[in-house]
Design a protein around this motif. Structure first.
Motif, mmCIF file in Angstrom:
data_model
loop_
_atom_site.group_PDB
_atom_site.id
_atom_site.type_symbol
_atom_site.label_atom_id
_atom_site.label_comp_id
_atom_site.label_asym_id
_atom_site.label_seq_id
_atom_site.Cartn_x
_atom_site.Cartn_y
_atom_site.Cartn_z
ATOM 1 N N VAL A 84 56.524 78.847 24.031
ATOM 2 C CA VAL A 84 56.685 80.148 23.370
ATOM 3 C C VAL A 84 57.735 80.065 22.275
ATOM 4 N N SER A 85 58.830 79.358 22.532
ATOM 5 C CA SER A 85 59.887 79.239 21.519
ATOM 6 C C SER A 85 59.405 78.479 20.292
ATOM 7 N N SER A 86 58.532 77.485 20.487
ATOM 8 C CA SER A 86 58.026 76.728 19.334
ATOM 9 C C SER A 86 56.972 77.513 18.559
ATOM 10 N N VAL A 87 56.143 78.276 19.276
ATOM 11 C CA VAL A 87 55.100 79.063 18.610
ATOM 12 C C VAL A 87 55.714 80.165 17.756
ATOM 13 N N TYR A 88 56.749 80.802 18.275
ATOM 14 C CA TYR A 88 57.372 81.914 17.562
ATOM 15 C C TYR A 88 58.690 81.520 16.881
ATOM 16 N N LEU A 89 58.844 80.208 16.658
ATOM 17 C CA LEU A 89 59.922 79.656 15.824
ATOM 18 C C LEU A 89 61.312 80.107 16.282
ATOM 19 N N PRO A 95 71.559 70.154 21.881
ATOM 20 C CA PRO A 95 71.810 69.698 23.256
ATOM 21 C C PRO A 95 70.983 70.446 24.304
ATOM 22 N N VAL A 96 70.828 71.770 24.103
ATOM 23 C CA VAL A 96 70.019 72.552 25.043
ATOM 24 C C VAL A 96 68.567 72.105 24.990
ATOM 25 N N MET A 176 67.454 73.773 16.293
ATOM 26 C CA MET A 176 66.113 73.276 15.980
ATOM 27 C C MET A 176 65.068 74.024 16.800
ATOM 28 N N ILE A 177 63.815 73.943 16.341
ATOM 29 C CA ILE A 177 62.683 74.409 17.139
ATOM 30 C C ILE A 177 62.399 73.333 18.166
ATOM 31 N N CYS A 178 62.437 73.703 19.429
ATOM 32 C CA CYS A 178 62.442 72.705 20.503
ATOM 33 C C CYS A 178 61.080 72.040 20.678
ATOM 34 N N PHE A 183 62.730 64.524 18.663
ATOM 35 C CA PHE A 183 63.757 63.542 19.001
ATOM 36 C C PHE A 183 63.270 62.110 18.817
ATOM 37 N N SER A 184 62.092 61.960 18.250
ATOM 38 C CA SER A 184 61.589 60.617 17.948
ATOM 39 C C SER A 184 62.056 60.231 16.550
ATOM 40 N N LYS A 185 63.062 59.373 16.485
ATOM 41 C CA LYS A 185 63.716 59.058 15.215
ATOM 42 C C LYS A 185 63.438 57.647 14.703
#
Length: 309
Positions: A84-89, A95-96, A176-178, A183-185
């Protein structure tokens, strides 16, 4: 005049597509919430049976099943929040986000490991019945659970070390948008993740396949379709089906890659069908097949007038 018509047409088409995408997203969210309602009602019943039955708490198969159920429940809750957090930005501290991503990634790997250990427990019960009581006890289950989580967390630690070679010092102070892919760098991380997934599912598949063959060999010697060996073989086969459901989640990567540009609602559909649905179905099937849970469910749903005095 033609240019204005073209622009108006494009804007109208874009609005229609946006509205369609949002309708599909909301529909998927409603389906997920309804599925969660059924799932957690079933979870509450199973936990009630388990916590009020001391004899079940001493049996390895039930300890492992409850661990898998709780693990999948936490995975679904946190994954749904991240979805939900990624869909609605919704932006959150790095760290969280990393802590949530670490848990969901580890939890995703724990379920196949749990299925493998449950298959091994059935294998020992049928092929080495005299050793089952002293081998597959609560202490053994605790050791297996610790081993599962170690196998799930160690690759994360290696991935974390590899990632820190490619990020700046202020990276952990950002928002960041979780998403775990954020985290793939570097290529080292991609290689580690691919190897871990391939090795994990290959190892689990081999264990389940081996235990199924061994259990069914014993069942065929007994030559009775009602024997405990045949029932154990069906249980191991169910674990293979559950593993297949876990593997289907990988297909979401390819559909996201090839369809997301044209269909913005694809991630929502993928999340429901490939991430949530397998974990909704597996515990329900396993719980319904079990005699103890099935009898308790029948008592709940049987009308009082039919139960008699």
């Amino acid at each position: 005049m033609v240019n204005l018509s073209t622009v108006y047409s494009n804007v109208t088409q874009g609005l229609i597509l946006d509205n369609t995408t949002e309708i599909i997203r909301v529909t998927v969210l409603i389906l997920i919430v309804l599925s969660f309602t059924v799932f957690y009602h079933w979870l509450a019943m199973i936990l009630h049976v388990y916590l009020t039955s001391p004899n079940l708490q001493e049996m390895a198969r039930y300890v492992l099943f409850i661990h898998m159920l709780v693990n999948d429940t936490l995975y679904l809750l946190i994954s749904f929040f991240m979805f939900v957090s990624s869909v609605y930005l919704l932006y959150m501290p790095v760290p969280v986000c990393y802590a949530l991503s670490t848990f969901t990634t580890s939890s995703f790997r724990i379920t196949p490991y749990n299925l493998a250990i449950m298959s091994v427990e059935r294998y020992i019960a049928i092929c080495y019945p005299l050793r089952h009581g002293e081998t597959c006890n609560v202490r053994w289950c605790n050791y297996m659970i610790v081993l599962m989580w170690a196998l799930g967390l160690v690759p994360i630690a290696v991935d974390f070390i590899a990632m820190n070679f490619s990020v700046s010092r202020d990276f952990y102070s950002l928002y960041m948008i979780c998403n775990w892919l954020s985290f793939s760098k570097n290529e080292v991380q991609s290689t580690i993740r691919s190897l871990v997934l391939i090795l994990s599912f290959s190892m689990v598949g081999l264990i389940i396949g081996y235990t199924y063959i061994k259990v069914m060999m014993v069942a065929l010697k007994i030559s009775s379709s009602k024997s405990s060996a045949f029932k154990a073989g069906k249980t191991v086969l169910l674990h293979a089906f559950q593993l297949f459901l876990c593997i289907t989640s990988f297909s979401s990567t390819f559909t996201d890659m090839y369809l997301r540009k044209n269909y913005a609602f694809v991630p929502s559909v993928n999340f429901f069908f490939f991430m949530c649905l397998p974990r909704f179905i597996s515990p329900l099937i396993y719980g319904i097949r079990d005699n103890v849970f099935r009898k308790y469910t029948q008592n709940i749903f049987t009308p009082i007038c039919l139960k008699g005095p």
